[in-house]
Enzyme design. Structure first.
Site, PDB file in Angstrom:
ATOM      1  N   PRO A 150       0.833  -1.214   0.000  1.00 40.43           N
ATOM      2  CG  PRO A 150      -0.592  -1.474   1.809  1.00 40.43           C
ATOM      3  CD  PRO A 150       0.666  -2.005   1.201  1.00 40.43           C
ATOM      4  CD  GLU A 151       2.876   3.227  -4.336  1.00 43.77           C
ATOM      5  OE1 GLU A 151       2.863   4.424  -4.668  1.00 43.77           O
ATOM      6  OE2 GLU A 151       3.221   2.321  -5.100  1.00 43.77           O
TER       7      GLU A 151
END
Ligand SMILES: [Zn+2]
Length: 279
Positions: free
Chosen positions: A2-3
Site C-alpha cells: 500500500p502507498e
C-alpha cells in the site's frame, strides 16, 4: 505494498466507521509482526476512546484519550477489516481483534510484514518511524522550491529520488511512474538536472495523481483491499504502470515503430514510461 492513497483510504474508512469509539476489548493472537508486539500492551489500550485519526506517510495513527497513540503499518499484505457484528467469523491470519462500542476492527496479515505499536502521542515525532520521514505531499510546504532544494543535491535518476521517503513520504513505485508521466518528465534524468519549473510540474502532478487515486479508493494490484474487502479502482486509470508495450493515453506514439510504453529497472524497481511524451 500500500502507498499513500491506499493508506489514506483505509484511515478514512476506519475514522468513518469507528469515529470516537471506546475500546472495550483487545486480543492479540500473534505478536510476531515485523517487530514483536510487546506483552500486555492491550491492557493499556482497553478502556480508552479514540480521539483522532491521522495518516503519517504510510502509517495510520490513532490517538487515544490517554495521550498515547496506536501506530499501524500494513506492510506488504496487512489488511484492516471492520465489522458491525462482534460475532463476525474470524479467519486465518486475523492477528489483532479490537472490540469497540461502534464495531470491531480486525488486523489480518498473512505475510506479517505489518507493524503495530503503542507510543506516547507527544513522542511520535521522535520515534524511528517518523524521525527521518520526509514531507507529506499534501503539506503546504511541499512546493517547487522544496523539491528543487532537495533534488539539486541528488545524483540519482529523478524516479529514484521521488521514491526517497526522506524527501517526500508516501510515494511508492506505482505513483512515481504515474506522476512523472503526468508531468511529462523522463524518469531517466538525474534529479540534480530537474529545473525549478519542472519541479513545479512534479508537485502539481503529485497532488493530482494522489488525489485521483484517493478518490478511486487506491490501486489494487495484489494484496490491497479496502476495509470491507472490496478493491480499489485506480489501477484501471493507470496510464503507464504495468502497461509495457501499450500505447500511452496522451500521445500519438506509433506502438509498431516505438514499441509503446517502456519498462526499465531503476534501483531494483520497475519503471514505466513513454519515451515520446516524457523528456
Ligand atoms: Zn506515448
Amino acid at each position: 505494498m500500500p502507498e499513500l492513497p491506499e493508506v489514506e483510504t483505509v484511515k478514512s474508512e476506519i475514522a468513518r466507521f469507528l469515529g470516537n469509539a471506546k475500546i472495550l476489548d483487545m486480543k492479540i493472537y500473534n505478536r510476531s509482526l515485523r517487530e514483536k508486539i510487546s506483552e500486555g500492551v492491550e491492557t493499556k489500550i482497553v478502556g480508552n476512546d479514540i480521539v483522532k485519526y491521522e495518516r503519517c506517510g504510510k502509517y495510520i495513527v490513532m490517538n487515544l484519550s490517554n495521550n498515547y497513540s496506536i501506530v499501524w503499518h500494513l506492510g506488504m499484505s496487512g489488511r484492516i477489516k471492520l465489522y458491525q457484528d462482534k460475532n463476525f467469523e474470524s479467519v486465518k491470519h486475523d492477528h489483532i481483534i479490537m472490540q469497540t462500542d461502534k464495531g470491531v476492527l480486525v488486523y489480518n496479515d498473512p505475510r506479517r510484514f505489518g507493524m503495530f505499536d503503542y507510543v506516547k502521542t507527544d513522542n511520535l515525532n521522535k520515534t524511528k518511524y517518523f524521525q527521518k520521514m520526509g514531507i507529506d505531499p499534501f503539506d503546504k510546504n511541499f512546493d517547487a522550491d522544496f523539491l528543487f532544494a532537495h533534488f539539486s543535491k541528488k545524483k540519482v535518476p529523478v524516479k529514484v529520488a521521488l521514491l526517497d521517503q526522506s524527501i517526500v513520504n508516501g510515494i511508492g513505485n506505482i505513483y512515481a511512474s504515474e506522476i512523472l508521466y503526468d508531468a511529462k518528465i523522463s524518469p531517466l534524468r538525474s534529479a540534480s538536472d530537474i529545473k525549478i519549473g519542472e519541479c513545479e510540474k512534479i508537485v502539481v502532478s503529485t497532488r493530482k495523481i494522489l488525489n485521483k487515486a484517493i478518490e478511486n479508493g487506491g490501486s489494487t494490484l495484489r494484496d490491497y483491499h479496502k476495509t470491507d474487502g472490496s478493491v480499489g479502482h485506480f489501477q484501471n486509470l493507470h496510464c503507464v504502470y504495468n502497461k509495457t508495450g501499450q500505447k500511452c493515453p496522451k500521445c500519438k506514439c506509433d506502438v509498431l515503430n516505438g514499441g509503446g510504453i517502456k519498462k526499465i529497472v531503476q534501483a531494483g524497481r520497475s519503471t514505466f514510461y513513454c519515451e515520446t511524451l516524457q523528456k
